[in-house]
Design a protein around this motif. Sequence first.
Motif, PDB file in Angstrom:
ATOM      1  N   VAL A 193       0.849  -1.183   0.000  1.00  0.00           N
ATOM      2  CA  VAL A 193       0.000   0.000   0.000  1.00  0.00           C
ATOM      3  C   VAL A 193       0.888   1.237   0.000  1.00  0.00           C
ATOM      4  N   VAL A 194       0.565   2.196  -0.846  1.00  0.00           N
ATOM      5  CA  VAL A 194       1.191   3.514  -0.810  1.00  0.00           C
ATOM      6  C   VAL A 194       0.127   4.512  -0.365  1.00  0.00           C
ATOM      7  N   VAL A 195       0.392   5.206   0.725  1.00  0.00           N
ATOM      8  CA  VAL A 195      -0.544   6.206   1.226  1.00  0.00           C
ATOM      9  C   VAL A 195       0.002   7.588   0.884  1.00  0.00           C
ATOM     10  N   ALA A 196      -0.746   8.333   0.075  1.00  0.00           N
ATOM     11  CA  ALA A 196      -0.361   9.683  -0.317  1.00  0.00           C
ATOM     12  C   ALA A 196      -1.244  10.679   0.418  1.00  0.00           C
ATOM     13  N   LEU A 197      -0.665  11.775   0.859  1.00  0.00           N
ATOM     14  CA  LEU A 197      -1.365  12.722   1.722  1.00  0.00           C
ATOM     15  C   LEU A 197      -2.019  13.855   0.960  1.00  0.00           C
ATOM     16  N   HIS A 198      -2.341  13.631  -0.294  1.00  0.00           N
ATOM     17  CA  HIS A 198      -3.060  14.627  -1.093  1.00  0.00           C
ATOM     18  C   HIS A 198      -4.200  13.910  -1.795  1.00  0.00           C
ATOM     19  N   PRO A 199      -5.446  14.202  -1.443  1.00  0.00           N
ATOM     20  CA  PRO A 199      -6.566  13.419  -1.980  1.00  0.00           C
ATOM     21  C   PRO A 199      -6.870  13.652  -3.447  1.00  0.00           C
ATOM     22  N   TYR A 200      -6.276  14.709  -4.029  1.00  0.00           N
ATOM     23  CA  TYR A 200      -6.627  15.054  -5.406  1.00  0.00           C
ATOM     24  C   TYR A 200      -5.488  14.807  -6.394  1.00  0.00           C
ATOM     25  N   ALA A 201      -4.329  14.430  -5.921  1.00  0.00           N
ATOM     26  CA  ALA A 201      -3.169  14.286  -6.799  1.00  0.00           C
ATOM     27  C   ALA A 201      -3.137  12.915  -7.464  1.00  0.00           C
ATOM     28  N   HIS A 202      -2.550  12.877  -8.643  1.00  0.00           N
ATOM     29  CA  HIS A 202      -2.249  11.627  -9.348  1.00  0.00           C
ATOM     30  C   HIS A 202      -3.497  10.785  -9.597  1.00  0.00           C
ATOM     31  N   ASP A 203      -4.524  11.407 -10.165  1.00  0.00           N
ATOM     32  CA  ASP A 203      -5.725  10.650 -10.515  1.00  0.00           C
ATOM     33  C   ASP A 203      -5.409   9.508 -11.473  1.00  0.00           C
ATOM     34  N   ASP A 204      -4.491   9.749 -12.409  1.00  0.00           N
ATOM     35  CA  ASP A 204      -4.151   8.715 -13.390  1.00  0.00           C
ATOM     36  C   ASP A 204      -3.540   7.496 -12.714  1.00  0.00           C
ATOM     37  N   LEU A 205      -2.622   7.715 -11.793  1.00  0.00           N
ATOM     38  CA  LEU A 205      -2.003   6.601 -11.084  1.00  0.00           C
ATOM     39  C   LEU A 205      -3.016   5.863 -10.215  1.00  0.00           C
ATOM     40  N   ALA A 206      -3.874   6.601  -9.551  1.00  0.00           N
ATOM     41  CA  ALA A 206      -4.862   5.981  -8.670  1.00  0.00           C
ATOM     42  C   ALA A 206      -5.822   5.092  -9.457  1.00  0.00           C
ATOM     43  N   GLN A 207      -6.148   5.486 -10.685  1.00  0.00           N
ATOM     44  CA  GLN A 207      -7.042   4.689 -11.507  1.00  0.00           C
ATOM     45  C   GLN A 207      -6.367   3.425 -12.026  1.00  0.00           C
ATOM     46  N   ARG A 208      -5.045   3.506 -12.255  1.00  0.00           N
ATOM     47  CA  ARG A 208      -4.324   2.361 -12.801  1.00  0.00           C
ATOM     48  C   ARG A 208      -3.821   1.397 -11.733  1.00  0.00           C
ATOM     49  N   ASP A 209      -3.530   1.907 -10.547  1.00  0.00           N
ATOM     50  CA  ASP A 209      -2.864   1.077  -9.542  1.00  0.00           C
ATOM     51  C   ASP A 209      -3.630   1.150  -8.219  1.00  0.00           C
ATOM     52  N   PRO A 210      -4.328   0.084  -7.844  1.00  0.00           N
ATOM     53  CA  PRO A 210      -5.126   0.104  -6.617  1.00  0.00           C
ATOM     54  C   PRO A 210      -4.296   0.162  -5.345  1.00  0.00           C
ATOM     55  N   ARG A 211      -2.989   0.024  -5.451  1.00  0.00           N
ATOM     56  CA  ARG A 211      -2.140   0.124  -4.256  1.00  0.00           C
ATOM     57  C   ARG A 211      -2.029   1.554  -3.756  1.00  0.00           C
ATOM     58  N   LEU A 212      -2.332   2.533  -4.617  1.00  0.00           N
ATOM     59  CA  LEU A 212      -2.239   3.930  -4.227  1.00  0.00           C
ATOM     60  C   LEU A 212      -3.533   4.359  -3.548  1.00  0.00           C
ATOM     61  N   ARG A 213      -3.414   4.777  -2.303  1.00  0.00           N
ATOM     62  CA  ARG A 213      -4.567   5.246  -1.540  1.00  0.00           C
ATOM     63  C   ARG A 213      -4.287   6.663  -1.058  1.00  0.00           C
ATOM     64  N   ARG A 214      -5.166   7.576  -1.432  1.00  0.00           N
ATOM     65  CA  ARG A 214      -4.989   8.984  -1.100  1.00  0.00           C
ATOM     66  C   ARG A 214      -5.927   9.354   0.047  1.00  0.00           C
ATOM     67  N   MET A 215      -5.462  10.250   0.912  1.00  0.00           N
ATOM     68  CA  MET A 215      -6.253  10.578   2.091  1.00  0.00           C
ATOM     69  C   MET A 215      -6.054  12.037   2.478  1.00  0.00           C
ATOM     70  N   LEU A 216      -6.990  12.526   3.251  1.00  0.00           N
ATOM     71  CA  LEU A 216      -6.882  13.840   3.868  1.00  0.00           C
ATOM     72  C   LEU A 216      -7.278  13.671   5.320  1.00  0.00           C
ATOM     73  N   VAL A 217      -6.435  14.132   6.220  1.00  0.00           N
ATOM     74  CA  VAL A 217      -6.690  13.968   7.645  1.00  0.00           C
ATOM     75  C   VAL A 217      -7.975  14.695   8.042  1.00  0.00           C
ATOM     76  N   GLU A 218      -8.645  14.182   9.073  1.00  0.00           N
ATOM     77  CA  GLU A 218      -9.860  14.804   9.589  1.00  0.00           C
ATOM     78  C   GLU A 218      -9.843  14.746  11.110  1.00  0.00           C
ATOM     79  N   PRO A 219     -10.576  15.644  11.779  1.00  0.00           N
ATOM     80  CA  PRO A 219     -10.629  15.591  13.237  1.00  0.00           C
ATOM     81  C   PRO A 219     -11.123  14.226  13.717  1.00  0.00           C
ATOM     82  N   ASP A 220     -10.510  13.716  14.776  1.00  0.00           N
ATOM     83  CA  ASP A 220     -10.839  12.386  15.297  1.00  0.00           C
ATOM     84  C   ASP A 220     -10.544  12.384  16.792  1.00  0.00           C
ATOM     85  N   HIS A 221     -11.589  12.572  17.580  1.00  0.00           N
ATOM     86  CA  HIS A 221     -11.419  12.694  19.029  1.00  0.00           C
ATOM     87  C   HIS A 221     -10.782  11.446  19.623  1.00  0.00           C
ATOM     88  N   HIS A 222     -11.256  10.273  19.231  1.00  0.00           N
ATOM     89  CA  HIS A 222     -10.745   9.030  19.811  1.00  0.00           C
ATOM     90  C   HIS A 222      -9.274   8.823  19.477  1.00  0.00           C
TER      91      HIS A 222
END
Length: 274
Positions: A193-222
């Motif tokens: 798994v490759v976790v990238a910290l930009h949810p909008y970057a590299h759309d082409d790679l994300a569509q071709r390779d399911p190992r790429l997972r993009r995320m954006l942090v969110e508030p999480d009390h727990h």
Amino acid sequence: MTWRRGVFVTGQTVPFVGGYDMSGIVVKLGRGVTALDVGDAVTGMPRFPAPAAAFAQYSAVPARHLARIPTGTEDLSAGAWGRWAGLPLAGLTAYQALVDTAHLQSGQTVLVHAASGGVGSLACQLAVNLGAQVTAVTSDRGRTLIEVLGTRHVVDRATVDWQRFAGCFDVVLDTVGGDTTPRSLAMASPNGVVVALHPYAHDDLAQRDPRLRRMLVEPDHHALELLIEQAARGRLTVQVGAGYPLSDLGDALLHVETNKTPGKTIIHIQGDNA
């Protein structure tokens, strides 16, 4: 980037009160708030990705976006306040990337880019705490910091032979983006798994390779409570690279933009609850 381009989630441009992380003392409660008490020492990253208006002496925020600091406020020095303020955004980013997104397990191998930065340094510590085998990529200047924080396998980004790591890692944390993302995919194992910290970057790679997972942090009390617990036990250390008073905020922003100081840059706010 926020100051230069505006708040990316709302499109708002300056002037506005910025600052994403904060620590301080609760001085007043809104109607119906039961999670906190007046006088509590707290930290958090309220409303992210909108600014929390942390560059101010007072800020009104959602109570559930904060968590208590388990230390008497009389014992908190300016440096301690700064370390707590540096925990939420970087710590939650690292936690949500490694735990919630990559599901990192004990014994797995993980590579962390920009390991001496705010997110990277906490990600290395979290991965070690989870029992992973960590490889940290950093500059020669950041090597000492990473080794002090417990990561034993450190490589210099300027001289590393990337081919040597082809297909080696179960998890790669891409904190950099750009050309680092396809390079990270090359270093991930076929089931990694490759976790990238930009949810909008590299759309082409994300569509071709399911190992790429993009995320954006969110508030999480727990999750924030879990991070605070580890920090209080000495299992997580927030590295503060620089500190400025609020009156020198402009200099602090330029420092972040132009310097490569390891760790977090902190704004110290003087006042009734500094």
